[in-house]
Design an enzyme around this catalytic site. Structure first.
Site, PDB file in Angstrom:
ATOM      1  N   ARG A   9       0.810  -1.226   0.000  1.00  0.00           N
ATOM      2  CA  ARG A   9       0.000   0.000   0.000  1.00  0.00           C
ATOM      3  C   ARG A   9       0.843   1.277   0.000  1.00  0.00           C
ATOM      4  O   ARG A   9       0.339   2.362  -0.247  1.00  0.00           O
ATOM      5  CB  ARG A   9      -0.963  -0.026   1.210  1.00  0.00           C
ATOM      6  CG  ARG A   9      -2.049  -1.065   1.076  1.00  0.00           C
ATOM      7  CD  ARG A   9      -2.709  -1.395   2.415  1.00  0.00           C
ATOM      8  NE  ARG A   9      -1.901  -2.325   3.224  1.00  0.00           N
ATOM      9  CZ  ARG A   9      -2.270  -2.815   4.414  1.00  0.00           C
ATOM     10  NH1 ARG A   9      -3.420  -2.443   4.949  1.00  0.00           N
ATOM     11  NH2 ARG A   9      -1.497  -3.656   5.071  1.00  0.00           N
ATOM     12  N   ASP A  25       5.976  -1.413  11.560  1.00  0.00           N
ATOM     13  CA  ASP A  25       5.284  -0.269  10.951  1.00  0.00           C
ATOM     14  C   ASP A  25       4.463   0.524  11.969  1.00  0.00           C
ATOM     15  O   ASP A  25       3.536   1.235  11.601  1.00  0.00           O
ATOM     16  CB  ASP A  25       4.420  -0.715   9.756  1.00  0.00           C
ATOM     17  CG  ASP A  25       3.243  -1.588  10.160  1.00  0.00           C
ATOM     18  OD1 ASP A  25       3.199  -2.039  11.318  1.00  0.00           O
ATOM     19  OD2 ASP A  25       2.370  -1.827   9.298  1.00  0.00           O
ATOM     20  N   ASN A  40       0.474   2.059   6.884  1.00  0.00           N
ATOM     21  CA  ASN A  40       0.338   1.210   5.694  1.00  0.00           C
ATOM     22  C   ASN A  40       0.372   2.021   4.411  1.00  0.00           C
ATOM     23  O   ASN A  40       0.560   1.470   3.331  1.00  0.00           O
ATOM     24  CB  ASN A  40      -0.957   0.411   5.766  1.00  0.00           C
ATOM     25  CG  ASN A  40      -0.952  -0.551   6.951  1.00  0.00           C
ATOM     26  OD1 ASN A  40       0.057  -1.202   7.223  1.00  0.00           O
ATOM     27  ND2 ASN A  40      -2.046  -0.618   7.672  1.00  0.00           N
ATOM     28  N   ASN A  87      41.309  37.953   6.914  1.00  0.00           N
ATOM     29  CA  ASN A  87      40.210  38.736   6.348  1.00  0.00           C
ATOM     30  C   ASN A  87      40.139  38.478   4.858  1.00  0.00           C
ATOM     31  O   ASN A  87      41.087  38.775   4.128  1.00  0.00           O
ATOM     32  CB  ASN A  87      40.456  40.225   6.627  1.00  0.00           C
ATOM     33  CG  ASN A  87      39.186  41.029   6.406  1.00  0.00           C
ATOM     34  OD1 ASN A  87      38.470  40.794   5.420  1.00  0.00           O
ATOM     35  ND2 ASN A  87      38.912  41.953   7.295  1.00  0.00           N
TER      36      ASN A  87
HETATM   37  C1  UD1 Z   1      -1.877  -6.098  11.112  1.00  0.00           C
HETATM   38  C2  UD1 Z   1      -2.840  -7.017  11.892  1.00  0.00           C
HETATM   39  C3  UD1 Z   1      -4.076  -6.200  12.264  1.00  0.00           C
HETATM   40  C4  UD1 Z   1      -3.676  -4.968  13.056  1.00  0.00           C
HETATM   41  C5  UD1 Z   1      -2.622  -4.148  12.315  1.00  0.00           C
HETATM   42  C6  UD1 Z   1      -2.065  -3.077  13.239  1.00  0.00           C
HETATM   43  C7  UD1 Z   1      -2.556  -9.289  11.074  1.00  0.00           C
HETATM   44  C8  UD1 Z   1      -3.089 -10.363  10.218  1.00  0.00           C
HETATM   45  N1  UD1 Z   1      -3.207  -8.134  11.080  1.00  0.00           N
HETATM   46  O1  UD1 Z   1      -2.556  -5.720   9.929  1.00  0.00           O
HETATM   47  O2  UD1 Z   1      -4.966  -7.011  13.045  1.00  0.00           O
HETATM   48  O3  UD1 Z   1      -4.838  -4.178  13.312  1.00  0.00           O
HETATM   49  O4  UD1 Z   1      -1.516  -4.962  11.897  1.00  0.00           O
HETATM   50  O5  UD1 Z   1      -1.199  -2.206  12.581  1.00  0.00           O
HETATM   51  O6  UD1 Z   1      -1.585  -9.493  11.774  1.00  0.00           O
HETATM   52  N2  UD1 Z   1       4.709  -8.754   7.987  1.00  0.00           N
HETATM   53  C9  UD1 Z   1       5.686  -9.711   7.831  1.00  0.00           C
HETATM   54  N3  UD1 Z   1       5.440 -10.794   7.041  1.00  0.00           N
HETATM   55  C10 UD1 Z   1       4.256 -10.965   6.408  1.00  0.00           C
HETATM   56  C11 UD1 Z   1       3.246  -9.986   6.581  1.00  0.00           C
HETATM   57  C12 UD1 Z   1       3.504  -8.892   7.374  1.00  0.00           C
HETATM   58  O7  UD1 Z   1       6.769  -9.595   8.404  1.00  0.00           O
HETATM   59  O8  UD1 Z   1       4.112 -11.978   5.714  1.00  0.00           O
HETATM   60  C13 UD1 Z   1       5.004  -7.578   8.840  1.00  0.00           C
HETATM   61  C14 UD1 Z   1       4.968  -6.279   8.086  1.00  0.00           C
HETATM   62  O9  UD1 Z   1       6.245  -5.930   7.626  1.00  0.00           O
HETATM   63  C15 UD1 Z   1       4.459  -5.276   9.140  1.00  0.00           C
HETATM   64  C16 UD1 Z   1       3.652  -6.162  10.104  1.00  0.00           C
HETATM   65  O10 UD1 Z   1       4.017  -7.484   9.852  1.00  0.00           O
HETATM   66  O11 UD1 Z   1       5.505  -4.670   9.843  1.00  0.00           O
HETATM   67  C17 UD1 Z   1       2.163  -6.004   9.907  1.00  0.00           C
HETATM   68  O12 UD1 Z   1       1.842  -6.317   8.562  1.00  0.00           O
HETATM   69  P1  UD1 Z   1       0.797  -5.480   7.730  1.00  0.00           P
HETATM   70  O13 UD1 Z   1       0.679  -6.062   6.389  1.00  0.00           O
HETATM   71  O14 UD1 Z   1       1.066  -4.041   7.855  1.00  0.00           O
HETATM   72  O15 UD1 Z   1      -0.523  -5.866   8.532  1.00  0.00           O
HETATM   73  P2  UD1 Z   1      -1.826  -4.980   8.689  1.00  0.00           P
HETATM   74  O16 UD1 Z   1      -2.692  -5.164   7.521  1.00  0.00           O
HETATM   75  O17 UD1 Z   1      -1.463  -3.606   9.069  1.00  0.00           O
HETATM   76 MG    MG Z   2       0.307  -2.537   9.100  1.00  0.00          MG
END
Ligand code: UD1
Ligand code: MG
Length: 450
Positions: free
Chosen positions: A13, A99, A224, A373
């Site tokens: 995103r 994040d 995000n 100077n």
């Molecule tokens: C996630 C949570 C959501 C919460 C939100 C808070 C899950 C399924 N959802 O959603 O409930 O409200 O965070 O900010 O956990 N990441 C990995 N590997 C992956 C996927 C993600 O390391 O395969 C890491 C990302 O780099 C990030 C974090 O996990 O730092 C969260 O991933 P992101 O895709 O941002 O999840 P959200 O949709 O924000």
């Molecule tokens: Mg997130």
């Protein structure tokens, strides 16, 4: 206390070539904010799960362990990728997302304390948000205890109305966590292994799960998108400005002042509007900085005054007066009581104590003594089109206006240079050098021409 930080996600995103967790908030990568918060909370070990852009993350981040998630199959799968790192661990593990850069050490510390005091198997930190779009929603039982978390994309219309969300911050009994993770399925809208599912799995096993609402929901916002990045930036900047003011610094207009998180400023310094203090900049006491000044990775002493200027990767010592319209470029050291005035550029040079560069100079690759100077419009000619050379100027030298010092060249202590000279040879101590054609006047020249 040990910590896992999830930072392998694609960050789709953000629409960026840079891994999401390396995007900066207040001049510092998001992931580093999270790591620093974990360390401040007393974490003994941080394991960062990397995947997308792993090499770049390794390059920028140090002082932690890495676990690699080769395919980004969800947050649950990400934690599972760190299983080996925790094979000998017992007790609590805290999980943070790379994040959520506004999280603080104090918040994490209090959260873990609550988790341990209540003897819970798992605790999730939640937040009440005005706009819960995109977050996982917290579903509670009728008695208010935790039931489950439903991701935005899987949620029904009714569930989407819930404003209590998962912040992505958890504390687990580490053995129970890895045990339950093996049971997580990917049967959901995104086809991912969701970490929050561990909570309902543990609950179904009769374990005690806590869901604690954060007091200040600004501290847990997840980034995000670029719009959320800008929102986080604004909150953190305000906090930094307040921290700086509470330490005895005057900021005339906080709304137009931008101070990066690592910047340090001494008391009774005044920051005027339109000022950007970036990177690892430090500023001493009793300075007046700005208006409209940008400092990047600068070391500034006490009692310095500067306005309408841009200075980077250099040192400015006590009581220097600088500006307006000065550019100090990397590798320079400006000694005490130097005055640098209008439209002057200094690059990779040492300027000795009390020397004056009042107007229209270019000083590059120069070692200048004290009490010098430099007349208006003087230039160190440091480049022959192929190589750069240094100019050495002794103490108490006086360089007349509009002179060129063609490097490599040396002007010894106490020497004078006549205005308009182009100096190519050494000027010995206390000499006057004149390096220009003598003036010729032709009497009645106009009448003869007519
Ligand atoms: C996630 C949570 C959501 C919460 C939100 C808070 C899950 C399924 N959802 O959603 O409930 O409200 O965070 O900010 O956990 N990441 C990995 N590997 C992956 C996927 C993600 O390391 O395969 C890491 C990302 O780099 C990030 C974090 O996990 O730092 C969260 O991933 P992101 O895709 O941002 O999840 P959200 O949709 O924000
Ligand atoms: Mg997130």
């Amino acid at each position: 206390m040990e910590t896992i930080i999830l930072a392998a996600g694609k960050g789709t995103r953000m629409k960026s070539n840079l891994p999401k967790v390396l995007h900066k908030v207040c001049g510092k990568p998001m992931l580093l904010h999270v790591i620093d918060a974990a360390k401040a909370a007393g974490s003994s070990r941080e394991v960062v799960v990397i995947g997308s852009g792993a090499e770049l993350v390794r390059e920028k981040i140090s002082g932690v362990e890495f676990a690699v998630q080769t395919e980004q199959l969800g947050t649950g799968h990400a934690v599972l990728s760190a299983k080996e790192n925790f094979k000998n661990s017992t007790g609590s593990v805290i999980i943070l997302c790379g994040d959520t850069p506004l999280v603080t050490g104090e918040l994490i510390k209090n959260f873990v304390e609550l988790h341990e005091k209540s003897k819970l198997s798992a605790t999730v930190l939640t937040a009440e948000l005005e706009n819960a779009d995109g977050y996982g929603r917290v579903i509670r039982e009728s008695d208010g205890t935790f039931k489950k978390i439903v991701e935005h994309k899987d949620a029904t219309e009714e569930e989407r109305k819930i404003r209590e969300v998962n912040t992505g911050i958890y504390c687990f009994d580490v053995r129970k966590l890895f045990d339950a993770l093996a049971e997580v399925k990917n049967e959901n809208a995104q086809g991912e292994y969701y970490l929050p599912d561990v909570l309902s799995i543990l609950k179904s096993r009769g374990e005690k799960i806590g869901a604690i609402v954060v007091e200040d929901e600004n501290l847990t916002i997840g980034i995000n998108s670029r719009v959320q990045l800008a929102a986080a930036e604004k909150i953190l900047r305000q906090k930094k400005n307040i921290e700086v003011m509470e330490n005895g610094v005057t900021i005339i207009d906080p709304a137009s002042t931008f101070i990066d998180s690592e910047v340090k400023i001494g008391r009774d310094t005044i920051i005027y509007p339109g000022t950007y203090l970036e990177g690892k900049t430090t500023i001493g006491e009793n300075c007046e900085i700005g208006p409209n000044t940008r400092l990047v990775d600068m070391k500034v002493g006490n009692g310095v005054q500067m306005q309408f200027s841009y200075c980077h990767e250099s040192e400015i010592c006590d009581d220097v007066i600088l500006g307006p319209y000065v550019h100090i470029r990397p590798g320079s050291k400006i000694s005490r009581k130097v005055k640098i005035g209008n439209f002057v550029e200094v690059k990779n040079s040492n300027i000795g104590e009390g020397s004056k560069l009042p107007h229209l100079q270019y000083i590059g690759d120069c070692d200048m003594g004290s009490g010098v100077n430099m007349g208006c419009g003087t230039i160190t000619v440091n480049y022959d089109g192929k190589k750069k050379f240094r100019t050495v100027i002794g103490d108490n030298v006086f360089v007349g206006c509009n002179s060129n010092l063609v490097a490599p060249v040396e002007v010894e202590n106490g020497a004078y240079i006549a205005a308009g000279s182009t100096i190519t040879d050494k000027v010995p101590e206390n000499n006057l050098a004149i390096a220009r054609a003598r003036q010729v006047n032709k009497p009645d020249w106009k009448d003869k021409r007519d």
